[in-house]
Design a protein around this motif. Structure first.
Motif, PDB file in Angstrom:
ATOM      1  N   ASP B 217       0.752  -1.263  -0.039  1.00 28.26           N
ATOM      2  CA  ASP B 217       0.053  -0.054   0.103  1.00 28.26           C
ATOM      3  C   ASP B 217       0.968   1.241  -0.115  1.00 28.26           C
ATOM      4  O   ASP B 217       1.600   1.593   1.022  1.00 28.26           O
ATOM      5  CB  ASP B 217      -0.912  -0.013   1.282  1.00 28.26           C
ATOM      6  CG  ASP B 217      -1.763   1.347   1.308  1.00 28.26           C
ATOM      7  OD1 ASP B 217      -1.644   2.235   0.162  1.00 28.26           O
ATOM      8  OD2 ASP B 217      -2.640   1.470   2.152  1.00 28.26           O
ATOM      9  N   SER B 218       0.886   1.890  -0.870  1.00 21.79           N
ATOM     10  CA  SER B 218       1.780   3.023  -1.085  1.00 21.79           C
ATOM     11  C   SER B 218       1.246   4.263  -0.450  1.00 21.79           C
ATOM     12  O   SER B 218       2.064   5.148  -0.349  1.00 21.79           O
ATOM     13  CB  SER B 218       1.925   3.607  -2.785  1.00 21.79           C
ATOM     14  OG  SER B 218       0.730   4.165  -3.182  1.00 21.79           O
ATOM     15  N   THR B 219       0.108   4.201   0.312  1.00 23.02           N
ATOM     16  CA  THR B 219      -0.484   5.355   0.773  1.00 23.02           C
ATOM     17  C   THR B 219      -0.182   5.031   2.625  1.00 23.02           C
ATOM     18  O   THR B 219      -0.631   6.022   3.227  1.00 23.02           O
ATOM     19  CB  THR B 219      -1.996   5.637   0.623  1.00 23.02           C
ATOM     20  OG1 THR B 219      -2.635   4.351   1.160  1.00 23.02           O
ATOM     21  CG2 THR B 219      -2.391   5.777  -0.662  1.00 23.02           C
ATOM     22  N   CYS B 220       0.406   3.772   2.504  1.00 28.52           N
ATOM     23  CA  CYS B 220       0.876   3.477   4.314  1.00 28.52           C
ATOM     24  C   CYS B 220       2.131   3.986   4.414  1.00 28.52           C
ATOM     25  O   CYS B 220       3.152   3.872   3.611  1.00 28.52           O
ATOM     26  CB  CYS B 220       0.844   2.100   4.126  1.00 28.52           C
ATOM     27  SG  CYS B 220       1.035   1.517   5.951  1.00 28.52           S
ATOM     28  N   GLU B 221       2.241   4.823   5.540  1.00 27.89           N
ATOM     29  CA  GLU B 221       3.546   5.487   5.816  1.00 27.89           C
ATOM     30  C   GLU B 221       4.848   4.455   6.245  1.00 27.89           C
ATOM     31  O   GLU B 221       4.255   3.589   6.748  1.00 27.89           O
ATOM     32  CB  GLU B 221       3.528   6.470   6.849  1.00 27.89           C
ATOM     33  CG  GLU B 221       2.705   7.666   6.380  1.00 27.89           C
ATOM     34  CD  GLU B 221       3.303   8.949   6.073  1.00 27.89           C
ATOM     35  OE1 GLU B 221       4.694   8.688   5.865  1.00 27.89           O
ATOM     36  OE2 GLU B 221       2.807   9.779   5.693  1.00 27.89           O
TER      37      GLU B 221
END
Lengths: 101, 462
Positions: B217-221
């Motif tokens: 998940d590229s939106t997960c930091e």
């Protein structure tokens, strides 16, 4: 703000959604009320200088560009409505009757 | 717990408790399947995991290999995911047991769990009322004591609002704290997986396990898992802001009394409490109900009868297949939101609605930054404007239903963490108080929540 029945039909075509004539009056009325409510944001003066806010990481992180088997417990044949020889089966293409939209 | 026989006993007890509250229609998983799966999970669960043997129910829009994932929708009836959501995989890796899939408003769109294709969920204390939504099944199961914790998801308050109405704890983490891989998308710039628990500790333990980086998940930091804070002795040193816009003149008098009591207790615990202002709050619901439907209309374009779920009404060509499947498969609220979303994104309306809403979103987020920059650590507000309302009361008035999210949508718009903690009863019905924290400072928020939970007489009338 009043959404006409023709507008509901046009938007429904754009959304690829069958909407029956019986529900048009209620749908039109509810969409009008929702759009009237949300339009209140236009009471706030234009804020062109405001930098858009998007939560999340500042930059997109890319994974390594490599081909790997996709770790699925089972393939699409198990969950697709119709699947054969690696393809999802659908009816023929047919006519795109509403090129105006 | 580290003994497999204890995990098996825990699995059986959880299944029994879920059967006992079957009347609530909170769990969508058939009981035979649930019993069989729980027993199998207990026998293979990791004994060294920090949640070993803990039954955790999962909202029906989070993919799991166990059970179907229908999102409360007819359009995904019987759908089995070929993979686990990262949050579910992390729960299992920690030894937890997936205790069934919970009822929800279709695709997370609703505030009452009345918009489920599988029937409404009843409020655990009053069957004539709603449990809130959209994670109403998760909230009802936790409130009824069937499971100690459950996963939910939030786009505009769908964890905190039902938590408030059912008298449990609900946490919405910072956007990017928890991976959304396997969470069925609704509004991608707003969606987060959250946790409902019978206590702050139960919810926080689960949040800690599911948080942290995920390359899927590229939106997960790119951050480590959340470390749980200790329960503080006092709140000395905390500055808690009370935004005046969340306490309007016409706020329900009993909700105000409950909040006033909670604020007094926060002061007694040592926190400095000061009034603050978030001036664009009045536009938050309107902003949300442009951005979320717009994103939903795009995200839900994938449900067309070609790849997943059933097909409706044999179609002679592919266009008719899309339209009949979507027309028959989506319920009224989803149809309404897809149409509103398509409308605000369509030619001629984009600038007046979507573009303007994006500007409003920036102003709302800036309001929070201004307050936090002035030394405020946390904000305290009511979670909901009223306790649980009657079933059917708001079903035919979408705007009235949307306004039940009035105090929760802002945290989603600004991507901030927030928690709802029970702070009292109003004529026997629970009500929650909300703490909103700074991005990725969930530990501070949880410290204050621990202290508030211990101090407030949540079972007493406000």
């Amino acid at each position: 703000m009043s959404v006409t029945h023709d507008e509901v039909r046009r938007i429904a075509r754009l959304a690829e959604l069958d909407v029956s004539d019986e529900v048009l009056p209620l749908l039109g009325e509810q969409m009008s009320r929702i759009l009237e409510y949300v339009a209140q944001i236009n009471a706030v003066p234009a804020s062109e200088g405001v930098k858009p806010f998007v939560p999340g990481p500042d930059a997109v992180r890319f994974r390594a560009d490599e081909v790997k088997p996709w770790p699925l417990a089972f393939g699409p044949a198990e969950f697709a409505p119709a699947f054969r020889d690696g393809f999802f089966l659908v009816p023929k293409l047919g006519q795109f009757e509403d090129a105006d939209t | 717990m580290s003994d497999p026989s204890e995990a098996l006993a825990s699995a059986k007890a959880a299944a029994d408790r879920i059967v006992n509250v079957k009347r609530l229609n909170a769990c969508l998983t058939p009981i035979k399947e649930l019993r069989k799966s729980l027993a199998a999970q207990a026998s293979t669960a990791h004994p060294s995991g920090v949640l070993y043997g803990m039954p955790v129910a999962v909202k029906d829009n989070i993919c799991t290999l166990e059970f179907t994932t229908s999102c409360g929708s007819k359009i995904l009836e019987g759908y089995r995911s070929p993979y686990d959501a990262t949050a579910a995989a992390k729960l299992k890796a920690a030894g937890a047991l997936i205790a069934g899939k919970t009822n929800c408003d279709e695709f997370g769109m609703g505030s009452s769990t009345e918009h489920s294709a599988y029937g409404r969920t009843l409020h655990p204390f009053d069957k004539t009322r709603v449990p809130g939504g959209s994670s109403g099944g998760s909230a009802a199961l936790v409130a009824a004591g069937a499971v100690p914790a459950a996963l939910g998801s939030e786009t505009g308050g769908s964890v905190r609002q039902p938590a408030s109405l059912c008298g449990v704890v609900g946490i919405k983490p910072t956007y990017g704290r928890v991976s959304r891989y396997g969470l069925v998308a609704f509004g991608s710039s707003l969606d987060q997986i959250g946790v409902l628990g019978r206590s702050v500790h139960d919810a926080a333990r689960v949040l800690s396990v599911i948080s942290g980086r995920d390359p899927k998940d590229s939106t997960c930091e790119d951050r480590d898992s959340l470390r749980l804070p200790n329960v503080p002795e006092s709140l000395q040193g905390f500055v808690i802001g009370v935004p005046k816009e969340y306490f309007p003149q016409d706020l329900d008098a009993a909700v105000r009394r409950a909040c006033d009591r909670a604020i007094r207790l926060l002061r007694e615990l040592g926190a400095a409490v000061r009034e603050v202002s978030l001036p664009h709050t009045a536009y938050a619901v309107a902003t949300y109900y442009i951005i979320a439907p717009a994103e939903a209309s795009s995200n839900l374009a994938r449900y067309d009868g070609a790849r997943y779920g059933p097909r409706f009404n044999g179609s002679e060509d592919v266009r008719a297949l899309y339209r009949t499947t979507r027309g028959d498969g989506f319920g009224p609220e989803v149809r309404r939101r897809v149409l509103v979303g398509t409308y605000v994104l369509s030619s001629g309306y984009y600038d007046a609605y979507y573009r303007k809403a994006q500007q409003m979103r920036a102003l709302i987020a800036q309001d929070f930054r201004n307050v936090f920059d002035r030394g405020v650590d946390l904000l305290f507000t009511p979670t909901t404007p009223t306790p649980a309302f009657k079933a059917g009361e708001k079903l035919n008035d979408p705007v009235a239903m949307y306004l039940s999210d009035i105090f929760t949508v802002t945290a989603n718009i600004a991507g901030l963490p927030a928690i709802s903690v029970p702070i009292g009863r109003i004529k026997g019905l629970p009500i929650g108080g909300q703490l909103i924290g700074q991005a990725f400072l969930e530990d501070e928020m949880l410290e204050a929540a621990y202290a508030l939970e211990r101090a407030v007489p949540a079972a007493e009338e406000a």
